[in-house]
Write a protein that holds these residues in place. Structure first.
Motif, short mmCIF file in Angstrom:
data_model
loop_
_atom_site.label_atom_id
_atom_site.label_comp_id
_atom_site.label_asym_id
_atom_site.label_seq_id
_atom_site.Cartn_x
_atom_site.Cartn_y
_atom_site.Cartn_z
N ARG A 181 5.08 5.20 -9.67
CA ARG A 181 4.31 6.03 -10.16
C ARG A 181 6.21 6.97 -10.77
O ARG A 181 5.56 7.25 -11.99
N ASP A 182 6.99 6.95 -10.17
CA ASP A 182 7.63 8.04 -10.32
C ASP A 182 9.31 6.84 -10.61
O ASP A 182 10.23 7.48 -10.75
N ASP B 192 0.48 -1.00 -0.19
CA ASP B 192 -0.16 -0.01 -0.39
C ASP B 192 0.95 1.48 0.56
O ASP B 192 0.28 2.13 -0.52
N ARG B 193 1.92 0.92 0.74
CA ARG B 193 2.57 1.93 0.64
C ARG B 193 3.49 2.77 -0.59
O ARG B 193 3.99 3.57 -1.49
N ARG C 101 3.16 1.10 -4.04
CA ARG C 101 1.86 1.18 -5.05
C ARG C 101 2.37 2.99 -5.31
O ARG C 101 2.54 3.23 -7.10
N PRO C 102 1.97 4.02 -4.75
CA PRO C 102 1.94 5.39 -5.05
C PRO C 102 3.45 5.23 -6.16
O PRO C 102 3.36 6.78 -7.28
N LEU C 103 4.55 5.33 -5.09
CA LEU C 103 5.72 5.35 -5.23
C LEU C 103 5.90 4.99 -6.69
O LEU C 103 7.11 5.29 -7.18
#
Length: 195
Positions: free
Chosen positions: A138-139, A131-132, A134-136
């Motif tokens: 993207r970069d 969960d922590r 996955r958003p990262l």
């Protein structure tokens, strides 16, 4: 979309002998340190936006030797707490529990330092990491330095499978890389157990 790079810590005396090293802080062997250093050139070519590591010294030392300075200790990346099986080999466990299988039977409680964990608890920790992370992604790429059984559960949960399916992944060797990515929007294992 970047890849999640899963790094198993380098060899320890316990991994060499097949002993279950959950929360016991076992140091890397000379060969383990050498394998960790050998990962540095491959990791240097990646665009890493974050590095997380189990807080145990074998993982943090692997991160440092692999050139991953500034690795953030993450307690959710600790190895499975093997409870009363801590320090034992599978063969020793099967002497008192014939046919024992970690994925099916789990562990028995140990003392205060090793109370033991159920597979669902390990899966909940890996889900929190994902969960922590996955958003990262993207970069760029994210590296995690962890342990053998934990890496298998993390990978299975990446694929959206029940944690019990972890039994179908081969145990990552010490000091190896595995790459988790996506293909056509679906999670995949891009590579597994790469030296």
């Amino acid at each position: 979309m970047g890849e999640l790079i899963v790094i198993r810590h380098g060899q320890t005396e316990w991994s060499l002998s097949g002993r279950h090293a959950g929360r016991t802080d076992v140091a890397l062997t000379g060969a383990g340190e050498e394998a960790a250093r050998a990962l540095a050139p491959r990791l240097a070519r990646r665009h890493l936006v974050a590095v997380l590591s189990s807080p145990l010294s074998r993982a943090m030392r692997t991160a440092a030797l692999a050139g991953l300075s500034g690795a953030e200790p993450d307690p959710d990346l600790l190895e499975w707490d093997y409870g009363g099986y801590e320090g034992l080999t599978a063969e020793q466990i099967r002497e008192t529990s014939p046919g024992w299988d970690l994925w099916r039977d789990g562990v028995v409680p140990g003392g205060a330092d090793h109370p033991g964990e159920k597979l669902a608890q390990v899966a909940a920790r890996t889900d929190a990491v994902l969960d922590r992370v996955r958003p990262l992604l993207r970069d760029g790429d994210v590296a995690v330095v962890a342990h053998g059984h934990l890496a298998r559960v993390l990978t299975t949960r990446w694929l959206g499978l029940d944690a019990s399916a972890s039994r179908f992944l081969g145990h990552p060797h010490p000091g190896t890389l595995s790459f988790l990515g996506t293909e056509d929007g679906q999670p995949v294992i891009s590579a597994w157990n790469v030296p």
